[in-house]
Design an enzyme around this catalytic site. Structure first.
Site, PDB file in Angstrom:
ATOM      1  N   ASN A  28       0.880  -1.168   0.000  1.00  0.00           N
ATOM      2  CA  ASN A  28       0.000   0.000   0.000  1.00  0.00           C
ATOM      3  C   ASN A  28       0.917   1.218   0.000  1.00  0.00           C
ATOM      4  O   ASN A  28       1.442   1.606   1.043  1.00  0.00           O
ATOM      5  CB  ASN A  28      -0.891  -0.044   1.252  1.00  0.00           C
ATOM      6  CG  ASN A  28      -1.814   1.156   1.333  1.00  0.00           C
ATOM      7  OD1 ASN A  28      -1.780   2.059   0.485  1.00  0.00           O
ATOM      8  ND2 ASN A  28      -2.641   1.192   2.358  1.00  0.00           N
ATOM      9  N   HIS A  56     -13.105   2.998   0.339  1.00  0.00           N
ATOM     10  CA  HIS A  56     -13.098   1.941   1.376  1.00  0.00           C
ATOM     11  C   HIS A  56     -13.719   0.654   0.846  1.00  0.00           C
ATOM     12  O   HIS A  56     -14.207  -0.177   1.617  1.00  0.00           O
ATOM     13  CB  HIS A  56     -13.925   2.361   2.622  1.00  0.00           C
ATOM     14  CG  HIS A  56     -13.290   3.409   3.474  1.00  0.00           C
ATOM     15  ND1 HIS A  56     -14.015   4.282   4.238  1.00  0.00           N
ATOM     16  CD2 HIS A  56     -11.988   3.707   3.717  1.00  0.00           C
ATOM     17  CE1 HIS A  56     -13.207   5.076   4.908  1.00  0.00           C
ATOM     18  NE2 HIS A  56     -11.959   4.753   4.596  1.00  0.00           N
ATOM     19  N   GLU A 101      -8.161  -5.344   5.147  1.00  0.00           N
ATOM     20  CA  GLU A 101      -8.059  -5.023   3.728  1.00  0.00           C
ATOM     21  C   GLU A 101      -6.890  -5.753   3.075  1.00  0.00           C
ATOM     22  O   GLU A 101      -6.982  -6.203   1.934  1.00  0.00           O
ATOM     23  CB  GLU A 101      -7.925  -3.509   3.555  1.00  0.00           C
ATOM     24  CG  GLU A 101      -9.208  -2.801   3.977  1.00  0.00           C
ATOM     25  CD  GLU A 101      -9.021  -1.324   4.267  1.00  0.00           C
ATOM     26  OE1 GLU A 101      -9.166  -0.543   3.330  1.00  0.00           O
ATOM     27  OE2 GLU A 101      -8.742  -0.970   5.422  1.00  0.00           O
ATOM     28  N   ARG A 125      -2.695  -2.172  -3.253  1.00  0.00           N
ATOM     29  CA  ARG A 125      -3.883  -1.349  -3.057  1.00  0.00           C
ATOM     30  C   ARG A 125      -3.775  -0.177  -4.027  1.00  0.00           C
ATOM     31  O   ARG A 125      -2.773   0.547  -4.015  1.00  0.00           O
ATOM     32  CB  ARG A 125      -3.938  -0.837  -1.623  1.00  0.00           C
ATOM     33  CG  ARG A 125      -5.063   0.148  -1.448  1.00  0.00           C
ATOM     34  CD  ARG A 125      -5.104   0.709  -0.049  1.00  0.00           C
ATOM     35  NE  ARG A 125      -6.246   1.580   0.080  1.00  0.00           N
ATOM     36  CZ  ARG A 125      -6.186   2.822   0.565  1.00  0.00           C
ATOM     37  NH1 ARG A 125      -5.046   3.323   0.960  1.00  0.00           N
ATOM     38  NH2 ARG A 125      -7.270   3.547   0.645  1.00  0.00           N
ATOM     39  N   GLY A 182     -15.357   1.675  14.912  1.00  0.00           N
ATOM     40  CA  GLY A 182     -16.426   0.664  14.832  1.00  0.00           C
ATOM     41  C   GLY A 182     -16.053  -0.629  15.532  1.00  0.00           C
ATOM     42  O   GLY A 182     -16.907  -1.294  16.134  1.00  0.00           O
ATOM     43  N   ARG A 185     -12.327  15.262   8.334  1.00  0.00           N
ATOM     44  CA  ARG A 185     -13.148  15.665   7.184  1.00  0.00           C
ATOM     45  C   ARG A 185     -14.566  15.984   7.641  1.00  0.00           C
ATOM     46  O   ARG A 185     -15.117  15.286   8.496  1.00  0.00           O
ATOM     47  CB  ARG A 185     -13.216  14.544   6.142  1.00  0.00           C
ATOM     48  CG  ARG A 185     -11.903  14.224   5.486  1.00  0.00           C
ATOM     49  CD  ARG A 185     -12.122  13.264   4.312  1.00  0.00           C
ATOM     50  NE  ARG A 185     -10.864  12.715   3.858  1.00  0.00           N
ATOM     51  CZ  ARG A 185     -10.568  11.422   3.854  1.00  0.00           C
ATOM     52  NH1 ARG A 185     -11.450  10.526   4.251  1.00  0.00           N
ATOM     53  NH2 ARG A 185      -9.389  11.017   3.424  1.00  0.00           N
ATOM     54  N   GLY A 233     -13.356   4.765  10.940  1.00  0.00           N
ATOM     55  CA  GLY A 233     -11.963   4.884  11.369  1.00  0.00           C
ATOM     56  C   GLY A 233     -11.636   6.364  11.396  1.00  0.00           C
ATOM     57  O   GLY A 233     -12.493   7.187  11.721  1.00  0.00           O
TER      58      GLY A 233
END
Ligand code: AMP
Length: 447
Positions: free
Chosen positions: A26, A208, A414, A118, A362, A269, A238
């Site tokens: 990644n 995501h 992931e 990724r 979560g 954000r 997250g």
């Protein structure tokens, strides 16, 4: 219901039985995250893939810091005087293949059988993971204008791996956007002049996707339902946050949009805002459009409201200690927005069977899950408070047996999905004839 079996990757399998060691990469602007995962078709079916090591290469000034966590629990940290991704990867592989690493499965570079990447944006071009060839690489380049900060780094990662492992090693691109390709036109189109969609590809893409897909597949296994029977709302909470409406196993809507800025309240954000606010902020604060966008991406969300931090764990601690009004408000706005999306997606889907929580918040915060779920009793969601409290970083159903709308916690993985997709793509693709034997070492030499 008992806490479900954890998805921690097993560490007691005989690796001789495993076909492929997949290096998952990644590549970001200043870091390269990696994992080495041994997996094959049987391991995927049995959820018994093996994580050999994982870590991160970070660029600091003129050097890189490499941190590796090995399966046996050991941790190695070393710095190398280079700023180059390829050279860093070579150093990493030298260490991994050395006796000092203790990673006995990887004795030579040839013991890495494939690389999975990724890739952030696949635009409208890539609806699934792809074995990388020049045409796919060109497609990823074509998507740069949609993800100018991310796709160029992903490409650098692919080219670096090509140099390090040679051109014959299969590499696979797994896109963050692909899972949302199934979103229908009425959900992905913005109500702006249609020619803007045609000219500039302005539409909802969603992100995501790898995480939403992983927890969807895992939910199917845990709930024992078929793909067609999979009707759930997945919440990835997250530092970045997004919700997805999954009907018949496919994403039919998601909260992130053209960029990851839309939707839920996130660490820094804003998520949804009235678009007129952008020019208002720009005018009043004397900022350019780009600066305003950066403010919405990096100074807003939990950080913006609380004025303290983007870190939910710290906010919860602060709230417990001092009950600061803005901290309380930041958490409340976060939970309210998530609940609002669940309600909206229930309407879009005509009802669902479960809400699945994942991501750092979560997975680990019973309090936030409870605050999101309370108020959804009308929809049939009744939390099992004890089960919810006990579930931290574990897979578990956290709703009562008699709930009509269930709630689950499923830690995301992931990298595992990228490794699995890499194997699936190779088994389905032109290199499948090579499988069953490791690629020849001379084909895969560190240059
Ligand atoms: P991620 O981006 O998935 O790594 O998630 C990062 C977010 O998860 C941060 O806001 C963390 O504060 C939050 N987080 C991690 N552990 C906990 C926890 N135990 N309670 C609340 N938030 C947590």
């Amino acid at each position: 219901m008992a806490v479900l079996e954890t998805t921690d990757l097993v560490d007691d399998l005989s690796l001789d039985e495993l076909l492929m060691n997949v290096l998952v990469l990644n590549a970001g602007s200043s870091s390269l995250k990696f994992q080495l995962i041994a997996t094959d078709r049987d391991a995927i079916a049995a959820n018994k893939d093996v994580r050999l090591c994982r870590g991160q290469i970070d660029r600091f000034g003129g050097e890189v810091l490499i941190v590796v966590l090995v399966r046996d629990g050991s941790r190695k940290k070393f710095s190398v005087s280079t700023r180059d991704m390829q050279a860093s990867l070579e150093h990493l592989m030298r260490w991994i293949t050395s006796d000092a690493s203790g990673i006995h499965e990887i004795q030579a570079v040839g013991d890495v059988h494939a690389v999975g990447h990724r890739v952030v944006h696949g635009g409208e071009l890539f609806g699934e993971s792809k074995l990388i060839n020049d045409e796919v690489l060109k497609g990823i380049e074509d998507c740069i204008e949609l993800a100018p900060l991310h796709n160029p780094n992903n490409i650098k990662g692919i080219l670096a791996a090509r140099q390090v492992f040679g051109p014959n090693l299969p590499q696979v691109a797994v896109f963050d956007t692909s899972f949302h390709h199934s979103i229908p036109e009425h959900a992905y189109l913005y109500a702006v002049p249609y020619h803007l969609y045609r000219r500039h590809h302005i539409r909802r893409y969603g992100f995501h996707g790898t995480s939403h897909r992983y927890v969807t597949e895992r939910y199917q296994m845990l709930a024992g339902v078929s793909t067609e029977q999979t009707n759930i709302i997945t919440l990835h909470l997250g530092n970045g946050c997004s919700a997805a409406a999954i009907r018949g196993g496919s994403s039919i809507d998601t909260s992130m949009g053209m960029t990851p800025l839309e939707g839920l309240v996130m660490g820094t954000r804003s998520g949804d805002i009235d678009p007129a606010i952008v020019s208002l902020i720009a005018t009043k604060e004397g900022l350019s459009a780009g600066e305003t966008e950066a403010l919405l991406n990096t100074q807003s969300g939990l950080l913006g409201i609380s004025g303290l931090t983007n870190d939910m764990r710290v906010l919860l601690q602060e709230q417990a200690k001092h009950d600061d009004r803005r901290v309380r408000l930041a958490i409340e706005v976060f939970c309210y927005r998530a609940r609002k999306y669940i309600g909206a997606f229930l309407a879009c889907m005509g009802g669902a069977d479960a809400v699945v929580f994942t991501g750092g918040i979560g997975e680990n915060s019973p309090e936030i899950r409870a605050r999101i779920c309370h108020g959804l009793e009308w929809a049939g969601l009744r939390l099992d408070d004890n089960r919810n409290k006990q579930t931290v970083g574990l897979e578990s159903q956290i709703s009562t047996h008699d709930s009509r709308l269930h709630a689950f916690v499923i830690p995301t993985d992931e990298e595992l999905l990228i490794a699995r997709d890499t194997v699936r793509c190779i088994l389905a693709g032109p290199c499948s004839s090579q499988l069953g034997r490791p690629p020849k070492v001379e084909e895969l030499r560190v240059h």
